[in-house]
Design a protein around this motif. Sequence first.
Motif, PDB file in Angstrom:
ATOM      1  N   CYS A 133       0.854  -1.185   0.000  1.00  0.00           N
ATOM      2  CA  CYS A 133       0.000   0.000   0.000  1.00  0.00           C
ATOM      3  C   CYS A 133       0.891   1.237   0.000  1.00  0.00           C
ATOM      4  O   CYS A 133       1.834   1.332   0.771  1.00  0.00           O
ATOM      5  CB  CYS A 133      -0.887  -0.006   1.232  1.00  0.00           C
ATOM      6  N   VAL A 135       0.151   4.093   0.913  1.00  0.00           N
ATOM      7  CA  VAL A 135      -0.163   4.978   2.034  1.00  0.00           C
ATOM      8  C   VAL A 135       0.416   4.443   3.350  1.00  0.00           C
ATOM      9  O   VAL A 135       1.213   5.097   4.004  1.00  0.00           O
ATOM     10  CB  VAL A 135      -1.688   5.191   2.169  1.00  0.00           C
ATOM     11  N   CYS A 136       0.042   3.195   3.723  1.00  0.00           N
ATOM     12  CA  CYS A 136       0.480   2.685   5.023  1.00  0.00           C
ATOM     13  C   CYS A 136       1.652   1.709   4.895  1.00  0.00           C
ATOM     14  O   CYS A 136       2.240   1.324   5.893  1.00  0.00           O
ATOM     15  CB  CYS A 136      -0.678   2.003   5.753  1.00  0.00           C
ATOM     16  N   CYS A 145      -6.521  -3.413   2.842  1.00  0.00           N
ATOM     17  CA  CYS A 145      -6.297  -2.139   3.483  1.00  0.00           C
ATOM     18  C   CYS A 145      -7.216  -1.119   2.874  1.00  0.00           C
ATOM     19  O   CYS A 145      -7.557  -1.188   1.699  1.00  0.00           O
ATOM     20  CB  CYS A 145      -4.810  -1.869   3.391  1.00  0.00           C
ATOM     21  N   CYS A 147      -6.811   2.223   3.058  1.00  0.00           N
ATOM     22  CA  CYS A 147      -6.181   3.527   2.853  1.00  0.00           C
ATOM     23  C   CYS A 147      -6.619   4.167   1.542  1.00  0.00           C
ATOM     24  O   CYS A 147      -6.961   5.335   1.488  1.00  0.00           O
ATOM     25  CB  CYS A 147      -4.669   3.399   2.799  1.00  0.00           C
TER      26      CYS A 147
HETATM   27 ZN   LIG Z   1      -2.780   1.024   3.465  1.00  0.00          ZN
END
Ligand SMILES: [Zn+2]
Length: 167
Positions: A133, A135-136, A145, A147
Motif C-alpha cells: 500500500c 499509504v500505510c 487495506c 487507505c
Molecule cells: Zn494502506
Amino acid sequence: MRYNVAQLLKEEIGSTRAYPIGQGSDSYNEANCLWLMRTDRGIWASAQLSTLGTSVCSRCLVPFSQSLELSIEEEYYPVADVHTGKPMEVPDEEGAFVIDDANILDLTEAVRQYRIALGPMKPLCSEGCLGLCTVCGGNLNLQDCTCLDNAIDSRLAPLLQFLNREG
Ligand SMILES: [Zn+2]
Ligand SMILES: [Zn+2]
C-alpha cells in the motif's frame, strides 16, 4: 562447490573429469553435474545445475525461493604452476576465473554471477502480487487495506458536500 583439480592439471590437454555438484545440500539438486576439461591454459568448466535461491519480490519486498536453471561455461586459469608452485600469468580480463595456489577450482562465484545475469531484473513472488500500500506500507497480499478507499473519499468529499447542498 570447491574442487581440487591438481591431478587434472597434471594430465594432458583434453583430459576430462565429471563431478556431481553439491549432493546432499538443499540448494542444489542431484541432477546437477560439473564437467571439467584440461585446456592449454587451464581448465574448462562446464556445469549444468538448477539452483534454488532467495530473491526479494520487487513489489511486496517479501523474500521468496526461486529456482533457476544455470548452464555455466567458463575457463579457469591456475595462478600457480601445478608442478613447481611458481606464479602463472592469468589473463588480464576483468572477472577471469582462477584456480587458487592450492589448486582449488571454486565454482561458487560463477554460480553467483550467472544467477544474477539470468535472474529477472524485477523478481515477483507471484504474477498477481498486489504489492505494498502506498499509504500505510502494508502488504496488500496479506491484508485488505482501506487507505486507498479513504484517500479517494477525502478527495471526493468536497464534491459530495456540494452535491448534498444542491440536493
Ligand atoms: Zn494502506
Ligand atoms: Zn510480491
